[in-house]
Design a protein around this motif. Structure first.
Motif, PDB file in Angstrom:
ATOM      1  N   CYS A  72     -22.085  50.071  17.147  1.00 13.63           N
ATOM      2  CA  CYS A  72     -23.532  49.887  17.051  1.00 13.63           C
ATOM      3  C   CYS A  72     -23.904  48.933  15.924  1.00 13.63           C
ATOM      4  CB  CYS A  72     -24.225  51.227  16.829  1.00 13.63           C
ATOM      5  SG  CYS A  72     -24.020  52.390  18.195  1.00 13.63           S
ATOM      6  N   HIS A 108     -27.357  47.965  13.704  1.00 12.03           N
ATOM      7  CA  HIS A 108     -28.664  48.534  13.383  1.00 12.03           C
ATOM      8  C   HIS A 108     -29.525  47.510  12.647  1.00 12.03           C
ATOM      9  CE1 HIS A 108     -26.752  52.362  14.336  1.00 12.03           C
ATOM     10  NE2 HIS A 108     -25.787  52.019  13.497  1.00 12.03           N
ATOM     11  N   GLN A 109     -30.810  47.525  12.953  1.00 13.19           N
ATOM     12  CA  GLN A 109     -31.764  46.622  12.290  1.00 13.19           C
ATOM     13  C   GLN A 109     -33.123  47.315  12.226  1.00 13.19           C
ATOM     14  OE1 GLN A 109     -31.439  43.245  11.062  1.00 13.19           O
ATOM     15  NE2 GLN A 109     -33.469  43.755  10.296  1.00 13.19           N
ATOM     16  N   TYR A 110     -33.716  47.349  11.018  1.00 10.16           N
ATOM     17  CA  TYR A 110     -35.053  47.939  10.890  1.00 10.16           C
ATOM     18  C   TYR A 110     -36.094  46.974  11.461  1.00 10.16           C
ATOM     19  CZ  TYR A 110     -39.414  49.615   9.002  1.00 10.16           C
ATOM     20  OH  TYR A 110     -40.700  50.052   8.892  1.00 10.16           O
ATOM     21  N   ASP A 129     -34.029  53.606  19.282  1.00  7.48           N
ATOM     22  CA  ASP A 129     -34.388  53.668  17.864  1.00  7.48           C
ATOM     23  C   ASP A 129     -34.140  55.066  17.312  1.00  7.48           C
ATOM     24  OD1 ASP A 129     -36.618  55.319  18.327  1.00  7.48           O
ATOM     25  OD2 ASP A 129     -37.969  53.629  18.567  1.00  7.48           O
ATOM     26  N   ASN A 130     -34.212  55.190  15.991  1.00  8.49           N
ATOM     27  CA  ASN A 130     -33.934  56.478  15.347  1.00  8.49           C
ATOM     28  C   ASN A 130     -35.210  57.200  14.915  1.00  8.49           C
ATOM     29  OD1 ASN A 130     -34.720  54.930  13.161  1.00  8.49           O
ATOM     30  ND2 ASN A 130     -33.075  55.590  11.816  1.00  8.49           N
ATOM     31  N   SER A 131     -36.333  56.887  15.582  1.00 10.16           N
ATOM     32  CA  SER A 131     -37.589  57.566  15.255  1.00 10.16           C
ATOM     33  C   SER A 131     -37.550  59.002  15.782  1.00 10.16           C
ATOM     34  CB  SER A 131     -38.777  56.812  15.877  1.00 10.16           C
ATOM     35  OG  SER A 131     -38.687  56.865  17.292  1.00 10.16           O
ATOM     36  N   THR A 141     -41.443  47.210  20.090  1.00 13.57           N
ATOM     37  CA  THR A 141     -41.082  48.486  19.474  1.00 13.57           C
ATOM     38  C   THR A 141     -42.259  49.459  19.505  1.00 13.57           C
ATOM     39  OG1 THR A 141     -41.647  47.583  17.307  1.00 13.57           O
ATOM     40  CG2 THR A 141     -39.342  47.470  17.979  1.00 13.57           C
ATOM     41  N   ASP A 183     -42.028  52.489  13.681  1.00 14.48           N
ATOM     42  CA  ASP A 183     -41.316  51.910  12.534  1.00 14.48           C
ATOM     43  C   ASP A 183     -39.968  52.626  12.450  1.00 14.48           C
ATOM     44  OD1 ASP A 183     -43.482  50.309  11.769  1.00 14.48           O
ATOM     45  OD2 ASP A 183     -44.383  51.945  10.653  1.00 14.48           O
ATOM     46  N   ALA A 184     -38.903  51.930  12.796  1.00 17.43           N
ATOM     47  CA  ALA A 184     -37.598  52.601  12.847  1.00 17.43           C
ATOM     48  C   ALA A 184     -36.458  51.595  12.879  1.00 17.43           C
ATOM     49  CB  ALA A 184     -37.524  53.497  14.088  1.00 17.43           C
ATOM     50  N   ASP A 185     -35.242  52.114  12.718  1.00 14.05           N
ATOM     51  CA  ASP A 185     -34.040  51.299  12.898  1.00 14.05           C
ATOM     52  C   ASP A 185     -33.762  51.185  14.387  1.00 14.05           C
ATOM     53  OD1 ASP A 185     -33.354  50.703  10.267  1.00 14.05           O
ATOM     54  OD2 ASP A 185     -32.344  52.613   9.988  1.00 14.05           O
ATOM     55  N   SER A 212     -31.125  50.389  17.204  1.00  9.49           N
ATOM     56  CA  SER A 212     -29.668  50.381  17.366  1.00  9.49           C
ATOM     57  C   SER A 212     -29.302  49.714  18.683  1.00  9.49           C
ATOM     58  CB  SER A 212     -29.116  51.809  17.353  1.00  9.49           C
ATOM     59  OG  SER A 212     -29.385  52.429  16.132  1.00  9.49           O
TER      60      SER A 212
END
Length: 201
Positions: free
Chosen positions: A21, A23-25, A52-54, A76, A79-81, A83
């Motif tokens: 993976c 990851h990018q915010y 995303d990891n929200s 999006t 507001d999250a990373d 993946s």
């Protein structure tokens, strides 16, 4: 903002696939463009999943059997990373071997970089300078939005700090009065005790 990465993705058995993976915010309501180039490889299936990891765990795309070049665009939801995860599984009956791997070339473009300005230039018949101005306008707007976001976050943090400070003050006062009350009670109790024992007048 744009970023690119290139890596080898070893093949694993489909029973226990291993994910790789990136990851990018990314802020909410931001355009994201993912460009993936997968090299040729026999007896292997490359899969892709974007999420995303929200708290709502948004899933943006899922692809199987990727080959060649793939473009994926989405907005999006939080507001999250973000993946971008890859798997490379072997066909049934094929045993793992170091020779089985695929080269993944990934480009991740966010915000102004993700817009298709060539299509826009053709549709609106814009000159190259006008296209550049549109790009700059979008970049400036993103900077303004980021500043507004930081300002809002700073206000929330300040409110939290002030609230915490106020609670600590009340707790300190409560502790002080409790200690004074216990000290006073202890003095009177000991005086009564010593008088009862006739140790003091």
């Amino acid at each position: 903002m744009a970023s690119a990465i290139k890596f080898d993705l070893p093949a694993t058995l489909s029973v226990h696939p291993k994910r790789k993976c990136i990851h990018q915010y990314v802020p909410q309501d931001t355009m994201v463009l993912v460009l993936v180039k997968v090299s040729d490889g026999y007896n292997q299936r490359v899969g892709l999943e974007i999420f995303d990891n929200s708290l709502s765990a948004n899933s943006y795309d899922k692809k199987r059997d990727l080959n060649g070049e793939v473009r994926l665009a989405f907005n999006t939801h939080a507001d999250a990373d973000i993946s971008v995860c890859f798997t490379n599984t072997l066909h049934d009956g094929i045993q793992p071997d170091p020779k089985y791997s695929r080269v993944i070339d990934l480009e991740f473009e966010i915000g102004a970089e993700a817009d298709d300005y060539q299509s826009l230039a053709k549709a609106e018949k814009l000159a190259p300078l006008e296209v550049e101005l549109r790009k700059l306008e979008k970049v400036v707007q993103e900077i303004v939005d980021e500043m507004e976001y930081l300002k809002t976050r700073e206000a929330k943090m300040r409110d939290t700090n002030e609230s915490t400070n106020e609670r600590v003050q009340w707790f300190s006062l409560l502790t002080l009065f409790t200690l004074i009350g216990l000290g006073t009670w202890q003095i009177f109790y000991l005086r009564r005790f010593f008088k009862r024992k006739r140790l003091i007048d």
